[in-house]
Structures are given as C-alpha cells and as structure tokens.
Design an enzyme around this catalytic site. Sequence first.
Site, PDB file in Angstrom:
ATOM      1  CE  LYS A   1      -4.128   7.652 -10.511  1.00 37.74           C
ATOM      2  NZ  LYS A   1      -3.355   6.890  -9.497  1.00 37.74           N
ATOM      3  CG  ASN A   2      -2.548   9.891  -7.408  1.00 43.40           C
ATOM      4  OD1 ASN A   2      -3.237   8.886  -7.598  1.00 43.40           O
ATOM      5  ND2 ASN A   2      -1.366  10.064  -7.973  1.00 43.40           N
TER       6      ASN A   2
ATOM      7  NE  ARG B   1      -4.581   1.766 -12.006  1.00 46.68           N
ATOM      8  CZ  ARG B   1      -3.341   1.989 -11.576  1.00 46.68           C
ATOM      9  NH1 ARG B   1      -2.327   1.484 -12.219  1.00 46.68           N
ATOM     10  NH2 ARG B   1      -3.116   2.698 -10.499  1.00 46.68           N
TER      11      ARG B   1
ATOM     12  CG  ASP C   1       2.675  10.322 -10.809  1.00 45.84           C
ATOM     13  OD1 ASP C   1       3.335   9.275 -10.834  1.00 45.84           O
ATOM     14  OD2 ASP C   1       1.882  10.610  -9.894  1.00 45.84           O
TER      15      ASP C   1
ATOM     16  NE  ARG D   1       4.234   2.409  -6.201  1.00 41.09           N
ATOM     17  CZ  ARG D   1       3.114   2.818  -6.780  1.00 41.09           C
ATOM     18  NH1 ARG D   1       2.678   2.232  -7.868  1.00 41.09           N
ATOM     19  NH2 ARG D   1       2.424   3.819  -6.275  1.00 41.09           N
TER      20      ARG D   1
ATOM     21  CB  CYS E   1       4.279  -2.251  -8.510  1.00 37.44           C
ATOM     22  SG  CYS E   1       3.941  -0.648  -9.233  1.00 37.44           S
TER      23      CYS E   1
HETATM   24  N1  EPU Z   1       8.646   3.683  -0.315  1.00 36.39           N
HETATM   25  C1  EPU Z   1       9.271   2.805   0.527  1.00 36.39           C
HETATM   26  N2  EPU Z   1       8.578   2.357   1.618  1.00 36.39           N
HETATM   27  C2  EPU Z   1       7.303   2.747   1.902  1.00 36.39           C
HETATM   28  C3  EPU Z   1       6.669   3.658   1.018  1.00 36.39           C
HETATM   29  C4  EPU Z   1       7.370   4.116  -0.085  1.00 36.39           C
HETATM   30  O1  EPU Z   1      10.425   2.437   0.308  1.00 36.39           O
HETATM   31  O2  EPU Z   1       6.741   2.293   2.902  1.00 36.39           O
HETATM   32  C5  EPU Z   1       9.367   4.196  -1.516  1.00 36.39           C
HETATM   33  C6  EPU Z   1       8.721   3.763  -2.827  1.00 36.39           C
HETATM   34  O3  EPU Z   1       9.092   2.471  -3.196  1.00 36.39           O
HETATM   35  C7  EPU Z   1       9.209   4.828  -3.777  1.00 36.39           C
HETATM   36  C8  EPU Z   1       9.266   6.075  -2.886  1.00 36.39           C
HETATM   37  O4  EPU Z   1       9.252   5.600  -1.546  1.00 36.39           O
HETATM   38  O5  EPU Z   1      10.477   4.505  -4.240  1.00 36.39           O
HETATM   39  C9  EPU Z   1       8.144   7.071  -3.046  1.00 36.39           C
HETATM   40  O6  EPU Z   1       6.921   6.384  -3.142  1.00 36.39           O
HETATM   41  P1  EPU Z   1       5.564   6.917  -2.515  1.00 36.39           P
HETATM   42  O7  EPU Z   1       5.228   6.090  -1.326  1.00 36.39           O
HETATM   43  O8  EPU Z   1       5.627   8.382  -2.325  1.00 36.39           O
HETATM   44  O9  EPU Z   1       4.536   6.559  -3.664  1.00 36.39           O
HETATM   45  P2  EPU Z   1       3.050   6.124  -3.448  1.00 36.39           P
HETATM   46  O10 EPU Z   1       2.508   6.836  -2.274  1.00 36.39           O
HETATM   47  O11 EPU Z   1       2.939   4.658  -3.505  1.00 36.39           O
HETATM   48  C10 EPU Z   1       1.967   8.060  -4.841  1.00 36.39           C
HETATM   49  C11 EPU Z   1       1.086   8.164  -6.050  1.00 36.39           C
HETATM   50  C12 EPU Z   1       1.874   7.732  -7.270  1.00 36.39           C
HETATM   51  C13 EPU Z   1       3.074   8.669  -7.415  1.00 36.39           C
HETATM   52  C14 EPU Z   1       3.920   8.622  -6.135  1.00 36.39           C
HETATM   53  C15 EPU Z   1       5.085   9.581  -6.147  1.00 36.39           C
HETATM   54  C16 EPU Z   1      -1.108   7.783  -5.143  1.00 36.39           C
HETATM   55  C17 EPU Z   1      -2.304   6.903  -5.033  1.00 36.39           C
HETATM   56  N3  EPU Z   1      -0.079   7.311  -5.850  1.00 36.39           N
HETATM   57  O12 EPU Z   1       2.371   6.691  -4.756  1.00 36.39           O
HETATM   58  O13 EPU Z   1       1.008   7.909  -8.396  1.00 36.39           O
HETATM   59  O14 EPU Z   1       3.865   8.265  -8.506  1.00 36.39           O
HETATM   60  O15 EPU Z   1       3.098   8.915  -4.994  1.00 36.39           O
HETATM   61  O16 EPU Z   1       4.650  10.880  -6.318  1.00 36.39           O
HETATM   62  O17 EPU Z   1      -1.113   8.884  -4.625  1.00 36.39           O
HETATM   63  C18 EPU Z   1       0.203   7.473 -10.566  1.00 36.39           C
HETATM   64  O18 EPU Z   1      -0.751   8.233 -10.313  1.00 36.39           O
HETATM   65  O19 EPU Z   1       0.464   7.065 -11.734  1.00 36.39           O
HETATM   66  C19 EPU Z   1       1.093   7.064  -9.484  1.00 36.39           C
HETATM   67  C20 EPU Z   1       1.900   6.016  -9.580  1.00 36.39           C
END
Ligand code: EPU
Length: 417
Positions: free
Chosen positions: A22-23, A397, A305, A122, A117
């Site tokens: 998915k990701n 999802r 995850d 996030r 969320c």
């Molecule tokens: N963060 C910030 N500011 C930003 C972006 C992120 O503070 O601008 C923080 C987030 O709040 C969090 C940390 O950085 O505390 C890491 O978050 P990240 O941005 O890496 O997460 P994401 O990109 O929103 C993806 C996956 C998630 C997975 C995370 C961590 C996708 C579509 N989603 O989310 O997947 O948990 O990376 O590996 O790739 C899932 O599949 O169930 C899922 C939640």
Amino acid sequence: MDEILIRGGKRLKGKVSISGAKNAALPILAATLLAEGECRIQNVPQLRDVSTILRLISDLGGKTSEIDPHQVSVDNTQATGHEAPYELVRTMRASCLVLGPLLARRGRARVSLPGGCAIGARPLNLHLKGLQQLGAHIDLDQGYINARASRLKGAHIWLDISTVTGTENLMMAACLAQGESIIENAACEPEIVDLAAALTKMGAKIAGAGTDCIHIQGVSSLSGFTHRIIPDRVETGTFMIAAAITGGEVEIDNCHPEHLSTVTAKLIEAGIEVEEKADSLKVHAHGTLQAVDIKTATYPGFPTDMQAQFMALMTLARGSCMISETIFENRFMHVSELIRLGANIKIEGHTALVTGVPVLKGAPVMATDLRASASLVLAGLAAHGETLISRIYHLDRGYEQIEQKLAALGADIERLA
Ligand code: EPU
C-alpha cells in the site's frame, strides 16, 4: 458497518501470498501526475486507500483504467486539475502525496489539510518547508494549502524529522525542478526506494534513495513507464505474527524477507522459528513464546506499523516486556481493546509494559485505526471463544482480502455485513 467474527484457537497452517505494498502504491500512483504518457502500475493491491488515490487522480482530470484486478493504467498527459478536496483528504492523509507532483507539473496545487488522525498530530510542516525551499509560494486558507510556483528550483533540504511521505513529496517535486536538489535526513524505507525506481523509469535522475541523503538532478519532463510494486512488508509481518500467535506453521510467498529483518530478529528472540528464502518466509511456532522488548524506529528499525501486532503476540508470551513507540505520540489505541480480551498491559508515557497471560478470551472489540485493527484480528485468532471486531473498515484500507487469506490458512473468521 461490517464486522468481523473470529472463533479463535485454530492453528494456522499452509501458504499465503503477499499483495503489493500500500505505502509504495500510493506515492507511485501520485507520481503518475508528473508524467506525460501512459503509466502502467502492476501488483497494485485492491484496497480502499488505492481506490481513493485513483479517484483523486481521476477527479484531477487523469484517465485511469483497470487492466486486470492488480494492474492499472493511468494517463495524466491532458489533465489540468489542481485541487484535492477535504472530502477525500480527510479519508486518507496520504492524499497529500499529490501536493509535490501537482506543484512541479501544473505549477499550482490546492490540497486540503487532512485534519485529525487517530495515531498522532501528523503535521505537514516539513513537506511545506521543503517545498518552500524549492521555491514554492505557500499560504493556508480555509483549511487548504495553496501552493504555486512557475518552475521549482533545486535546493539543499535538511529534514528535521525523517518523514516518509515528506521525503516522497519532495523527491517527486525535485525531479522536475531546475538544477540539483539534495534531501538530507531523508527517510530510508523500502517504499522510498520503490518510488525512486519508478521515477527513474520515468526519466528522473536520482541517486542515494534508501540512504539518508538523496541527490536529485532535475529534468524538464518525465515520461510514461511500467512498474511493479514491491510486496507489502507490513502485511508480511502481520502474517508472520498470525503464524506465531496461533502456534502455526505458515509459508509466506511473494515477499521480500530482507525488508523485515528487525521483525524476524525479534520473532526469533521470542522463540519463533523463521526460515528465510529469496522471496518467501517460513514461520513455525513451537515451544514457549518468550517476552521481548521492542522500540519502534525509522527503517531499518522496528516499524511502528508492526507495533500493535507485535504487542498482540506479547500478550501471550512468558514474562514481561516493554514496547516503546517513538514515531507517533498516540499509537496505543489498541491497548484498551486488547485488555478487553484479557491482556495485562500498562501504559506509561510512550511505553507499554506487557505481562503475558496464559490465555486471551474472546469479547466484542472496536478497531480504531488500520494497524490497531490488525492487532485485534491477531489477538482474536488466538483467543478462546468468539471475538467480534467492529469498525472493520479501517482494515480494508490496508489489507487485501485478509479474512479470505486467513480462512485459507485454517482460521475460523467471517465478515458480517
Ligand atoms: N512529522 C512532522 N512533520 C511533518 C511530517 C511528519 O512532525 O511534516 C512527524 C509525524 O507527526 C510523525 C513522524 O514525523 O511523528 C514520522 O511521520 P512520517 O511523516 O514518516 O509518517 P507518514 O509519512 O505520514 C508513513 C506511512 C505510515 C507509517 C509512517 C511511519 C504512508 C502512506 N504512510 O506515514 O503508514 O506509519 O510513514 O513509518 O506511507 C500505515 O500504513 O498504517 C501507516 C500509518
């Protein structure tokens, strides 16, 4: 609303095949917005999040069609839309992945902020800061991000936190920027490497994906491509735990064992036998399950995850362990539900102290997010009696046909519409 009913206690045995990630599918589908020409994406999992991003691409003017159930064709050559509305973005945060590509290819993007969320705040501040460094003008109004740029310019970006979708958004935007971009403290997840592979097939010049420093030499246009999505490492890990928690013996095919080395190491430490082959894994549980500590981290650390699923397993281990969540501030929503099944878990800050119990007992429980739902399914498979899981739409999802796959392994599981 659908529910899942599990009559626990069946030992899982047999073979299961893993779906596309998915990701990885979500950013690669978003990347098609950058291309002129037809893009064919293979091994696309049939999931609600994938339907959501395809709907968004088609609302933005793209042509999407299903070649077969796991292969889609996307052509955005003539598309001109630039808005990702709140109604879509609030159902899937990953819709924000269209921001970088729209800005780079169409010069503007209006993307709703995702709102609340279940697992943490996030924010998207690092996505926006990076795009500003690439020369975008960004303002926020009425809950929307408005971004504009005539042509983005390469920049040296340092990410304060190694964000996965943030790295992906910036990589995609930088591919069409003028000059060189460097993203430091970039996320190293396998999904980033898969996105870079797809972008490279489109004509992008990227080096270093999979390390914390990615170099991108901007090009003036990108073309159509064909790409096969990598197997889903979280689905793989979830089936490894399904085998472990039921005392089963399961062969997991079409996976990349090297993407799960930390999960495998922890399962072996807990007393589970894991045999790795090039693209399959055999998981065999026999003997006593031992409690082991885990602490989530960015790749290649223990994935956040997989935290909820591993906790479900530890509720039945001998001894106590500490499970620390370092990525998201509120990813323990499954704990109170696991306690309803008889688990002994205490939370202190970002750590859960799990003391194994001899048995879990079935009860009605409620799913709160995708991976929390998976942990309840796993606990239900091991629990004595019936577990009824409500709000199961979360599971759809991110897991393709999970109840069919589990039933084929011998689980007594059914969906109640
Ligand atoms: N963060 C910030 N500011 C930003 C972006 C992120 O503070 O601008 C923080 C987030 O709040 C969090 C940390 O950085 O505390 C890491 O978050 P990240 O941005 O890496 O997460 P994401 O990109 O929103 C993806 C996956 C998630 C997975 C995370 C961590 C996708 C579509 N989603 O989310 O997947 O948990 O990376 O590996 O790739 C899932 O599949 O169930 C899922 C939640």
